[in-house]
Design an enzyme around this catalytic site. Structure first.
Site, short mmCIF file in Angstrom:
data_model
loop_
_atom_site.label_atom_id
_atom_site.label_comp_id
_atom_site.label_asym_id
_atom_site.label_seq_id
_atom_site.Cartn_x
_atom_site.Cartn_y
_atom_site.Cartn_z
N HIS A 60 -0.13 -0.02 -13.53
CA HIS A 60 0.68 -1.20 -13.85
C HIS A 60 2.14 -0.75 -13.94
O HIS A 60 2.43 0.26 -14.59
CB HIS A 60 0.22 -1.81 -15.18
CG HIS A 60 0.91 -3.10 -15.47
ND1 HIS A 60 0.58 -4.28 -14.85
CD2 HIS A 60 1.94 -3.40 -16.29
CE1 HIS A 60 1.38 -5.23 -15.27
NE2 HIS A 60 2.22 -4.73 -16.16
N ASN B 137 -6.45 1.57 -12.74
CA ASN B 137 -5.39 0.72 -12.18
C ASN B 137 -4.04 1.29 -12.58
O ASN B 137 -3.93 2.01 -13.58
CB ASN B 137 -5.52 -0.70 -12.73
CG ASN B 137 -4.52 -1.66 -12.11
OD1 ASN B 137 -4.22 -1.59 -10.91
ND2 ASN B 137 -3.97 -2.55 -12.93
N GLY C 53 0.79 -1.24 0.00
CA GLY C 53 0.00 0.00 0.00
C GLY C 53 0.81 1.27 0.00
O GLY C 53 0.34 2.32 0.46
N SER C 54 2.03 1.24 -0.56
CA SER C 54 2.81 2.48 -0.59
C SER C 54 2.18 3.50 -1.54
O SER C 54 2.16 4.70 -1.26
CB SER C 54 4.28 2.21 -0.96
OG SER C 54 4.40 1.81 -2.30
N ASN C 55 1.62 3.01 -2.65
CA ASN C 55 0.90 3.93 -3.54
C ASN C 55 -0.36 4.46 -2.87
O ASN C 55 -0.67 5.65 -2.97
CB ASN C 55 0.51 3.22 -4.85
CG ASN C 55 1.65 3.16 -5.82
OD1 ASN C 55 1.95 4.15 -6.48
ND2 ASN C 55 2.32 2.03 -5.89
N ASP D 270 -5.46 -5.75 -17.45
CA ASP D 270 -4.52 -4.81 -18.09
C ASP D 270 -4.88 -4.42 -19.52
O ASP D 270 -4.01 -4.09 -20.32
CB ASP D 270 -3.09 -5.41 -18.10
CG ASP D 270 -2.58 -5.70 -16.70
OD1 ASP D 270 -3.05 -5.07 -15.75
OD2 ASP D 270 -1.70 -6.57 -16.57
N ILE E 262 -11.40 -7.74 -11.18
CA ILE E 262 -12.64 -7.07 -10.74
C ILE E 262 -13.85 -7.77 -11.36
O ILE E 262 -13.91 -7.95 -12.58
CB ILE E 262 -12.60 -5.58 -11.17
CG1 ILE E 262 -11.40 -4.88 -10.53
CG2 ILE E 262 -13.90 -4.87 -10.80
CD1 ILE E 262 -11.39 -4.83 -9.02
C1 GRF Z 1 2.73 -1.26 -7.75
O1 GRF Z 1 3.94 -1.53 -8.39
C2 GRF Z 1 1.64 -1.18 -8.77
O2 GRF Z 1 2.06 -0.78 -10.02
C3 GRF Z 1 1.14 -2.59 -8.86
O3 GRF Z 1 1.27 -3.11 -7.56
C4 GRF Z 1 2.31 -2.42 -6.87
C5 GRF Z 1 1.75 -1.99 -5.55
O4 GRF Z 1 2.74 -1.51 -4.66
N1 GRF Z 1 -0.19 -2.63 -9.41
P1 GRF Z 1 2.28 -0.87 -3.29
O5 GRF Z 1 1.42 -1.89 -2.57
O6 GRF Z 1 1.52 0.37 -3.60
O7 GRF Z 1 3.54 -0.58 -2.53
#
Ligand code: GRF
Length: 191
Positions: free
Chosen positions: A107, A105, A15-17, A148, A91
């Site tokens: 990728h 999403n 969940g860093s994003n 995708d 999904i």
């Molecule tokens: C990211 O690289 C994203 O592109 C992919 O999953 C990864 C998630 O990383 N769909 P995080 O959990 O957000 O650290």
């Protein structure tokens, strides 16, 4: 003036994003993260959501695929857009129909290359390396029934040097993700 939007973030792991998204929209005037959902009760991303006081929900495969339960939660939370941030399940059609062109999403490669089933995490960067690519990057796309393959909304690139390991490539790509995903979500929601 755009209508206020309420985002639900789906995640399966770190969940860093997601955290970048929570932080970016924390005091936003018209976009709010209203709910975080996961198939994985141990996902680190859920703890990140709790830190931001965002409600969380966990579901089983059955709840997700064989019932409208998740859809009902989204409706109850008045969600208008869905953001996938490291969410590993496909999904189901009930959600795609309820949120047409409203699911995005990210990728970690330049689709249509290096996408599809099984292409996630370090496997993507290993494949980029094995193909001797000189560039990789990120792709933001809308989500349809196929992995995708939805409409591409945004791509940006970084260089891959011959000496780069898959882990180094992953670091470069993650930096791009963290910089671009939140503001590109904002543009997509406000389009
Ligand atoms: C990211 O690289 C994203 O592109 C992919 O999953 C990864 C998630 O990383 N769909 P995080 O959990 O957000 O650290």
């Amino acid at each position: 003036m755009n209508q206020p939007a309420r985002i639900a973030v789906f995640l399966s792991g770190n969940g860093s994003n997601a955290e970048k998204i929570f932080s970016y929209f924390k005091d936003h005037s018209s976009i709010k993260v209203g709910l975080v959902l996961s198939n994985n009760s141990g996902a680190q991303g859920l703890q990140r959501a709790i830190k931001f006081n965002i409600p969380t929900r966990i579901f089983t495969r059955n709840q997700f695929r064989e019932s409208d339960e998740v859809l009902i939660w989204l409706k109850e939370a008045e969600i208008t857009h869905i953001v996938l941030a490291g969410f590993l399940w496909m999904i189901p059609i009930n959600l795609i129909k309820a949120f047409p062109n409203r699911i995005i999403n990210i990728h970690p490669a330049l689709l249509p290359k290096f996408g599809g089933k099984g292409m996630y995490g370090i496997k993507v960067h290993e494949a980029v390396k094995a193909a001797n690519e000189t560039q990789t990057g990120i792709t933001l796309h809308e989500v349809n029934e196929k992995y995708d393959e939805g409409k591409i909304i945004f791509q940006t690139t970084c260089n891959v040097l011959p000496t780069d390991t898959p882990f180094l490539i992953a670091e470069k790509v993650q930096a791009l993700e963290h910089t671009h995903y939140p503001p590109e979500i904002e543009k997509w929601v406000n389009q």
